[in-house]
Design an enzyme around this catalytic site. Structure first.
Site, PDB file in Angstrom:
ATOM      1  N   ARG A   1       0.868  -1.172   0.000  1.00 19.82           N
ATOM      2  CA  ARG A   1       0.000   0.000   0.000  1.00 19.82           C
ATOM      3  C   ARG A   1       0.908   1.225   0.000  1.00 19.82           C
ATOM      4  NH1 ARG A   1      -2.063  -3.666   3.782  1.00 19.82           N
ATOM      5  NH2 ARG A   1      -4.165  -4.433   3.323  1.00 19.82           N
TER       6      ARG A   1
ATOM      7  N   HIS B   1      -2.826   2.803  -5.623  1.00 15.21           N
ATOM      8  CA  HIS B   1      -3.347   1.536  -5.130  1.00 15.21           C
ATOM      9  C   HIS B   1      -3.633   0.563  -6.276  1.00 15.21           C
ATOM     10  CE1 HIS B   1      -4.621  -0.562  -1.523  1.00 15.21           C
ATOM     11  NE2 HIS B   1      -5.679  -1.029  -2.168  1.00 15.21           N
TER      12      HIS B   1
ATOM     13  N   TYR C   1      -9.695 -10.912  -6.904  1.00 11.19           N
ATOM     14  CA  TYR C   1      -8.824 -10.811  -8.074  1.00 11.19           C
ATOM     15  C   TYR C   1      -9.054 -11.950  -9.057  1.00 11.19           C
ATOM     16  CZ  TYR C   1      -6.606  -7.319  -5.178  1.00 11.19           C
ATOM     17  OH  TYR C   1      -6.386  -6.216  -4.394  1.00 11.19           O
TER      18      TYR C   1
END
Length: 323
Positions: free
Chosen positions: A136, A267, A302
């Site tokens: 991150r 991100h 994902y």
């Protein structure tokens, strides 16, 4: 001696709980807005009706996003439970706004390359780390020298989201540039020390336990700010890390320059990292650990991105010979 004012109590409790200064600013701002909304009445004189009314006002009149409404709720929960020490059962019954379930924005490998080629210097190095490690943005900017292990080729992420530590890889391709960068940072640190500065913020009040540790090389930020600044909590001059806003701006501009029509942010590199690893055949549990997800269901999103064209189903139109 009079008792501390309410907002002073809020700040003190936040620091006792080791929350970040960003969280402190956010919570204090929401508490101020809550108090002003009801004519500066003290929160201890208010309760469920006022909290629910305020959160409803944000959603209806303010038309804020679900995440913003939940942020306001978290600040008020903190105020009542942690500062006012009021165990009110209705707090747990205040319904959280539902955040829409959306698939993450993911760049293709070619798009990632196009963006990275348009970023130079420090911003380019940060972007390569974001994509190459799955960090991150704040995890990357808060890296300390001691967290980067060149010999083992790994990065230790300390106190990540959920106050968890984890290990991720250090891409071999970025090591030469990162070593050169670290040497420049070392020279900057030497100059700061010679000028009577060279101190950084230490977590968990370590500066009281080890007064000189903040000037040690291993505690310095990998990506320090270009200028010294005054620590708003301690009032001392320190060198903080790079601000995320500058990285955000640089990456947005690189995306525009690359002609990519996607709302990509820093991100997005994390999303792309995870998707491309799964696409390469890596186990989802491995990707889960690298990302630091507590639940594999978070990582599972994902797999939906990998199902190209609607769950990977071929359109019946493509089976026809119509041109």
């Amino acid at each position: 001696m009079s008792a501390p004012r309410l907002l002073e109590q809020v700040r003190a409790r936040i620091r006792f709980k080791h929350y970040s200064i960003r969280t402190e600013h956010t919570y204090v701002d929401w508490i101020k807005r809550f108090i002003r909304h009801f004519g500066k009445r003290h929160p201890k004189d208010m309760g469920a009706d006022e909290v629910q009314s305020f959160l409803t006002h944000l959603a209806v009149a303010g038309n804020v996003a679900a995440s913003t409404q939940n942020q306001a709720k978290s600040a008020l929960l903190f105020l009542y439970k942690e500062v006012l020490a009021l165990e009110l059962p209705w707090l747990d019954k205040v319904e959280a706004a539902r955040t829409p379930k959306r698939l993450p924005v993911v760049l293709t490998r070619d798009e990632v390359m196009a963006v990275l080629l348009r970023l130079e210097g420090r911003h380019g190095l940060i972007a390569r780390l974001l994509y190459g490690t799955g960090l991150r943005i704040m995890e990357c900017l808060r890296l300390r020298i001691k967290d980067v292990d060149f010999e083992r080729g790994e990065i230790l992420v300390r106190d990540g989201k959920g106050a968890k530590d984890r290990v991720t890889m250090l891409p071999a391709s970025v090591i030469p540039a990162l070593r050169e960068h670290v040497e420049r940072v070392r020279e900057l640190h030497r100059q700061d020390l010679a000028a009577g500065y060279g101190e950084v913020h230490l977590p968990y009040a370590l500066d009281r336990k080890y007064p000189s540790a903040g000037r040690e090389w291993m505690w310095q930020y990998v990506f320090p700010s270009a200028s010294l600044s005054i620590d708003p909590r301690k009032g001392v001059v320190r060198r903080h890390h790079v601000q995320d806003q500058s990285v955000q701006r640089a990456i947005r501009q690189a995306v525009r320059d690359a002609g990519i029509n996607k709302p990509a942010t820093p991100h997005t590199f994390r999303h792309s990292f995870a998707t491309h690893l799964l696409d390469s055949g890596y186990d989802i549990r491995t990707v889960q650990e690298l990302l630091g997800h507590s639940d594999v269901s978070t990582t599972m999103i994902y797999t939906h991105v990998l199902n190209r064209g609607g769950r990977g189903v071929a359109s019946p139109l493509d089976r026809m010979s119509i041109v």
